[in-house]
Design an enzyme around this catalytic site. Structure first.
Site, mmCIF file in Angstrom:
data_model
loop_
_atom_site.group_PDB
_atom_site.id
_atom_site.type_symbol
_atom_site.label_atom_id
_atom_site.label_comp_id
_atom_site.label_asym_id
_atom_site.label_seq_id
_atom_site.Cartn_x
_atom_site.Cartn_y
_atom_site.Cartn_z
ATOM 1 N N GLU A 91 0.819 -1.213 0.000
ATOM 2 C CA GLU A 91 0.000 0.000 0.000
ATOM 3 C C GLU A 91 0.847 1.254 0.000
ATOM 4 O O GLU A 91 1.912 1.301 0.597
ATOM 5 C CB GLU A 91 -0.860 0.036 1.274
ATOM 6 C CG GLU A 91 -1.889 -1.050 1.332
ATOM 7 C CD GLU A 91 -2.554 -1.126 2.708
ATOM 8 O OE1 GLU A 91 -2.842 -0.058 3.292
ATOM 9 O OE2 GLU A 91 -2.781 -2.240 3.184
ATOM 10 N N CYS A 104 3.091 8.328 1.483
ATOM 11 C CA CYS A 104 3.491 7.381 2.512
ATOM 12 C C CYS A 104 3.718 6.038 1.814
ATOM 13 O O CYS A 104 2.828 5.540 1.133
ATOM 14 C CB CYS A 104 2.379 7.274 3.552
ATOM 15 S SG CYS A 104 2.703 6.022 4.794
ATOM 16 N N CYS A 111 5.302 -7.608 7.799
ATOM 17 C CA CYS A 111 6.256 -7.089 8.783
ATOM 18 C C CYS A 111 6.444 -8.152 9.857
ATOM 19 O O CYS A 111 5.519 -8.890 10.180
ATOM 20 C CB CYS A 111 5.682 -5.812 9.407
ATOM 21 S SG CYS A 111 6.777 -5.027 10.615
ATOM 22 N N CYS A 115 4.013 -5.619 16.432
ATOM 23 C CA CYS A 115 3.334 -4.642 17.302
ATOM 24 C C CYS A 115 1.852 -5.013 17.431
ATOM 25 O O CYS A 115 1.190 -5.310 16.437
ATOM 26 C CB CYS A 115 3.470 -3.223 16.739
ATOM 27 S SG CYS A 115 5.178 -2.653 16.626
ATOM 28 N N CYS A 118 -1.054 -3.133 15.367
ATOM 29 C CA CYS A 118 -0.804 -2.832 13.953
ATOM 30 C C CYS A 118 -1.336 -3.919 13.023
ATOM 31 O O CYS A 118 -1.112 -5.113 13.254
ATOM 32 C CB CYS A 118 0.691 -2.650 13.731
ATOM 33 S SG CYS A 118 1.105 -2.214 12.038
ATOM 34 N N CYS A 332 -2.025 2.332 7.650
ATOM 35 C CA CYS A 332 -1.181 1.145 7.727
ATOM 36 C C CYS A 332 -1.756 -0.256 7.582
ATOM 37 O O CYS A 332 -2.323 -0.790 8.539
ATOM 38 C CB CYS A 332 -0.571 1.138 9.123
ATOM 39 S SG CYS A 332 1.064 1.715 9.117
#
Ligand code: SAH
Length: 345
Positions: A91, A104, A111, A115, A118, A332
């Site tokens: 994205e 962004c 990932c 976290c 997230c 995100c």
């Protein structure tokens, strides 16, 4: 092995072309074409067909496809779901500000930082992006909107410092005046706190803005929401940040997502102020975005203001981030996740 020309630094491109028997000026010519978003050698019309054919035997021009695109009716914020050449999706978000257009971008597919709040990390890490794939987000978004993008934030999917070498190469290439020519001062990079890489980044002598996702004033809280804290704790992270500021003389921006009942009390604010006292920094307060799988909630407006006022009264620069594109899952990892789950937007 075919070489993606955007995976080469300018110097590597020069060397590559010299090895192909090309004159010195060719690197500038091709580097400029790449930045303009050509999709193959055919479009490089000031280079002879013979040369183009020769180069196409050993190298290629990578592209990314716009698989989905959403434009916010509220503020024109534009979210892209880009498809990479291997079918993976990432994205990027284009935001319109008074001072210019900002993008962004993502640095990895997924990932591995884990976290708890997230969406990007839910399926783990698939792979890191190449330098060319990172650059392609800027090139093809700019081509699509038809206006110059002047600012970059590396705050999309992935942990940029977990893909260090490719990110550094990308930063050099996007800054190169022959290409997109985006000044380092117009670029921010956000990290969850990979301390060893923060020290390394300070030595790169690139005056970019470093954002650090802190989200907690102490180890007790940070351990519960950010697994990376068990590797590099708050004290080590703050020490690295102080070193970064000393070495670069750049102000650090701390990201702090306010999660109701977890890290948003007045006591938390006081502890945070103490931690950051005397540092050349700014705190960005972000009301946590609800992610379906995560169950965290944002606090009330009043609670958020109280947190901010406490920081400010103790001498810490702090602002609450304005939400853009709230109607299009602009934050995100949310869109990629929805698509993977087969929900659409
Ligand atoms: N890996 C990098 C950059 C990607 S995340 C980093 O950790 O900094 C960009 C920012 O959004 C980080 O500060 C991250 O902690 C924050 N973030 C992620 N999910 C969020 C959510 N649900 N609500 C608010 N902020 C979130």
């Amino acid at each position: 092995m075919m070489i993606d020309l955007k995976d080469l630094s300018f110097e590597e491109l020069q060397e590559f072309l010299q090895n192909q028997g090309e004159p010195k000026f060719r690197a500038k010519q091709i580097f400029a074409w790449l930045a303009r978003g050509v999709t193959g050698f055919d479009e490089m019309t000031d280079i002879s067909v013979k040369t183009r054919e020769k180069l196409a035997e050993v190298s290629y021009v990578s592209t990314i496809k716009i698989r989905e695109k959403y434009v916010s009716k509220l503020d024109k914020t534009t979210k892209y779901l880009f498809e990479l050449e291997d079918g993976n999706c990432i994205e990027s978000v284009v935001m319109y500000y008074k001072h210019g257009i900002s993008i962004c971008i993502s640095s990895q597919v997924g990932c591995r930082m884990g976290c708890k709040f997230c969406a990007s990390t839910i399926g783990g890490l698939y792979r890191s992006l190449t330098a060319g794939e990172i650059l392609n987000q800027v090139i093809f978004a700019q081509k699509d909107i038809g206006e110059r993008i002047s600012n970059i934030v590396m705050m999309g999917i992935g942990e940029p410092l977990d893909n260090y070498d490719n990110v550094i190469k990308f930063l050099h290439n996007v800054n190169n005046e022959v290409g997109l020519n985006i000044g380092y001062r117009h670029i921010s990079l956000s990290t969850c706190g990979l301390v060893d890489k923060i020290y390394a980044l300070a030595e790169e002598k690139m005056p970019i803005t470093l954002s650090v996702s802190l989200h907690a004033p102490n180890d007790d809280i940070r351990n519960t929401i950010m697994p990376v804290n068990s590797k590099y704790n708050v004290a080590e992270l703050i020490k690295a940040c102080r070193d970064y500021i000393d070495t670069t003389t750049r102000r650090i921006s701390f990201e702090y997502s306010l999660i109701s009942g977890v890290n948003d009390s007045v006591d938390n604010a006081k502890e945070l102020a103490k931690l950051l006292k005397g540092m050349l920094c700014h705190v960005n307060l972000i009301p946590v975005n609800k992610v379906k799988e995560r169950g965290f909630e944002k606090g009330t407006k009043a609670q958020i203001e109280k947190f901010r006022n406490t920081l400010v009264s103790l001498g810490i620069n702090a602002t609450v981030r304005r939400e853009l594109g709230s109607d299009i899952s602009a934050s995100c990892g949310q869109l990629r996740k929805k698509i993977l789950d087969g929900e659409g937007n």
